[in-house]
Motif scaffolding. Structure first.
Motif, PDB file in Angstrom:
ATOM      1  N   UNK A 104      16.796  41.592  42.640  1.00  0.00           N
ATOM      2  CA  UNK A 104      17.541  42.857  42.646  1.00  0.00           C
ATOM      3  C   UNK A 104      18.365  42.964  41.362  1.00  0.00           C
ATOM      4  N   UNK A 105      19.248  41.977  41.182  1.00  0.00           N
ATOM      5  CA  UNK A 105      20.090  41.953  39.980  1.00  0.00           C
ATOM      6  C   UNK A 105      19.609  40.934  38.967  1.00  0.00           C
ATOM      7  N   UNK A 106      18.774  39.968  39.411  1.00  0.00           N
ATOM      8  CA  UNK A 106      18.428  38.851  38.540  1.00  0.00           C
ATOM      9  C   UNK A 106      16.930  38.709  38.352  1.00  0.00           C
ATOM     10  N   UNK A 107      16.567  38.230  37.173  1.00  0.00           N
ATOM     11  CA  UNK A 107      15.194  37.795  36.898  1.00  0.00           C
ATOM     12  C   UNK A 107      15.256  36.321  36.531  1.00  0.00           C
ATOM     13  N   UNK A 365      20.844  25.996  37.438  1.00  0.00           N
ATOM     14  CA  UNK A 365      19.704  26.736  36.903  1.00  0.00           C
ATOM     15  C   UNK A 365      20.140  28.107  36.421  1.00  0.00           C
ATOM     16  N   UNK A 366      19.267  28.750  35.640  1.00  0.00           N
ATOM     17  CA  UNK A 366      19.603  30.000  34.974  1.00  0.00           C
ATOM     18  C   UNK A 366      18.897  31.190  35.610  1.00  0.00           C
ATOM     19  N   UNK A 367      19.530  32.353  35.426  1.00  0.00           N
ATOM     20  CA  UNK A 367      18.920  33.640  35.702  1.00  0.00           C
ATOM     21  C   UNK A 367      19.257  34.559  34.521  1.00  0.00           C
ATOM     22  N   UNK A 368      18.617  35.726  34.492  1.00  0.00           N
ATOM     23  CA  UNK A 368      18.961  36.747  33.509  1.00  0.00           C
ATOM     24  C   UNK A 368      19.361  38.007  34.259  1.00  0.00           C
ATOM     25  N   UNK A 369      20.437  38.646  33.812  1.00  0.00           N
ATOM     26  CA  UNK A 369      20.885  39.895  34.437  1.00  0.00           C
ATOM     27  C   UNK A 369      19.854  40.987  34.157  1.00  0.00           C
ATOM     28  N   UNK A 370      19.226  41.506  35.211  1.00  0.00           N
ATOM     29  CA  UNK A 370      18.205  42.540  35.068  1.00  0.00           C
ATOM     30  C   UNK A 370      18.824  43.912  34.844  1.00  0.00           C
ATOM     31  N   UNK A 371      20.105  44.028  35.137  1.00  0.00           N
ATOM     32  CA  UNK A 371      20.843  45.277  34.925  1.00  0.00           C
ATOM     33  C   UNK A 371      22.322  44.930  34.851  1.00  0.00           C
ATOM     34  N   UNK A 372      23.135  45.855  34.379  1.00  0.00           N
ATOM     35  CA  UNK A 372      24.577  45.640  34.433  1.00  0.00           C
ATOM     36  C   UNK A 372      24.999  45.501  35.897  1.00  0.00           C
TER      37      UNK A 372
END
Length: 486
Positions: A104-107, A365-372
């Motif tokens: 939803x928020x993360x990739x 572990x890491x995630x990337x913000x898919x949106x603000x």
């Protein structure tokens, strides 16, 4: 001629340094401007370009996170690591937020070093976001990691563990537990994922995988002498071994008509449902190498540290041995372990959970913000990296009384709140191989405590800090054979 070349080279060097310095100041200025215009979390980006990468990679991980939690916020802080602006989410609330907002928020995102190690020449995409392709292939392979499939693996896994101990532990006075744990884990993984049983190739892969693991979280500086350079060489050599075996496997499938016995057979024989095309060998090699690597490091570390803690705590060793002897008594001579036996190993599994709590095989572990998005009143911009770390809960006195003490009974005394000790992750991205890992760890513990007692050769063996802790001296142990029950 030489003088002109010197002038030319000096000019190029001056241009390079000038451009670099200007870029650094521009990015620093832009970061300051962004901070003023956006409600970012508290924290520091550290040095230009490198940020706080070296402290993150090489300092004690709990110390790195803990100091910044005290200085900035116990819930969230910003930093810059591995070249990326990053927010660190802390505590059970941070764990729950990430798990509840996957896709939803993360990739998913992997450090640049990991991307380069597991991305061969066929992959041209510029995106740094890594799709869950390897996990999808494991989960799509018909029931491979589901409980009903694992039930059928137990007997074969039990026999392989016993063969390993007879071959590499029996009759030895001193063994290197870390190296042998890696060998066992990889022997099991290559068998069940690929159908590979060639001990010569497996021995080579252990050394190559070990070199690769050291560079999973590092600066991707590919020049001779660096850890990353050695890892890239090891990756290429490992990829060649995988590709060679894939050719053999493809030929065997073509000649016998048998298609699905393991994940590799499935990947060779099954077209992509979206495109209808079969994967080329180099792509299969990368994906199967990713699967094997994922099943290599953490289980090997966990097994190694179980050996360490049982050596340090003879009282806990005796309780594990008693539990395993009770299971052995219920078996006929030579009868392998089965699924029901595994469910009886409650205390032994609590020992494993406690080992993973005190020395997590992976710190986070890491995630990337898919949106603000907004968290704890702060704005995290799209594209920023998000890091969650187990050290903010594993050693928290709010959840674990006397957290420095190794106490497997703590899991019997009380029901822990969710998102406290999560060695396999949580939410939609929970490790798909967690039950498989549990089987191999318990199989190993069963036969080890029945056959041996041991002590550490170096009780003060240093454990490295950083993302992937490991024993510097390989955790050498002195063995004493235990009489097998009649």
């Amino acid at each position: 001629m030489d003088y002109n070349f010197y002038i030319f080279f000096s000019t190029l060097l001056a241009i390079f340094f000038t451009t670099t310095i200007l870029a650094v100041f521009f990015r620093a200025y832009k970061s300051k401007s962004d901070e003023k215009s956006t409600n970012l979390p508290p924290g520091s980006f550290g040095w230009p370009i490198i940020g706080e990468t070296f402290a993150f990679l090489y300092d004690d991980h709990e110390k790195f996170v803990g100091e910044r939690m005290k200085k900035y916020s116990s819930k969230i802080f910003k930093t810059k690591i591995l070249g990326e602006p990053t927010v660190v989410l802390c505590g059970t609330a941070g764990h729950k937020f990430v798990a509840s907002n996957e896709d939803k928020l993360f990739a998913a995102w992997r450090p640049h070093s990991m991307q380069r190690l597991f991305r061969s020449s066929y992959q041209k995409a510029a995106s740094t976001v890594i799709p869950r392709i390897s996990e999808m292939h494991v989960s799509r392979a018909p029931g491979f990691l589901r409980a009903e499939a694992l039930v059928g693996y137990v007997g074969q896994m039990d026999a392989m563990v016993l063969d390993h101990l007879k071959m590499y532990w029996d009759g030895k006075q001193v063994v290197e537990a870390h190296r042998l744990s890696q060998l066992l884990v990889l022997t099991l993984a290559t068998k069940f994922f690929m159908g590979l049983e060639d001990h010569g190739r497996i021995d080579k892969l252990v050394d190559l995988m070990d070199t690769m693991m050291l560079a999973l979280h590092t600066m991707p500086v590919n020049i001779p002498g660096t850890v990353f350079y050695r890892a890239m060489k090891a990756t290429q050599a490992a990829r060649e071994i995988f590709q060679s075996f894939i050719k053999e496997k493809r030929a065997a499938i073509a000649s016998t008509g048998n298609k699905v016995h393991d994940v590799l057979s499935y990947m060779i024989s099954t077209p992509d449902p979206g495109t209808g095309k079969f994967m080329p060998d180099n792509e299969i090699a990368d994906k199967i190498m990713g699967n094997v690597a994922a099943s290599f490091n953490s289980p090997a570390m966990t097994t190694t540290f179980i050996v360490k803690f049982l050596a340090q705590r003879p009282d806990i060793y005796e309780k594990v041995r008693l539990e395993q002897l009770e299971i052995l008594k219920s078996k006929k001579s030579g009868e392998p372990l089965n699924w029901e036996d595994m469910q009886k190993m409650k205390y032994s599994w609590n020992v494993a959970l406690e080992a993973m709590r005190i020395i997590p095989p992976l710190q986070g572990t890491f995630r990337e913000a898919a949106k603000d998005f907004t968290y704890q009143g702060y704005t995290i911009p799209k594209g920023w990296k998000v890091y969650w770390t187990v050290s903010t809960t594993n050693m928290n006195t709010e959840y674990f009384a006397a957290p420095e003490e190794f106490d497997p009974t703590r899991y019997e005394k009380t029901s822990l709140p969710p998102y406290t000790n999560i060695p396999f992750g949580s939410g939609p991205r929970i490790c798909p191989g967690k039950d498989y890992a549990r089987l191999q760890i318990l199989s190993f513990m069963h036969h080890l405590v029945i056959r041996f007692k041991w002590e550490l050769v170096n009780p003060n063996c240093k454990i490295t800090g950083g993302m992937n802790p490991f024993p510097v001296d390989g955790l050498k142990v002195r063995l004493q054979a235990q009489p097998l029950p009649a």
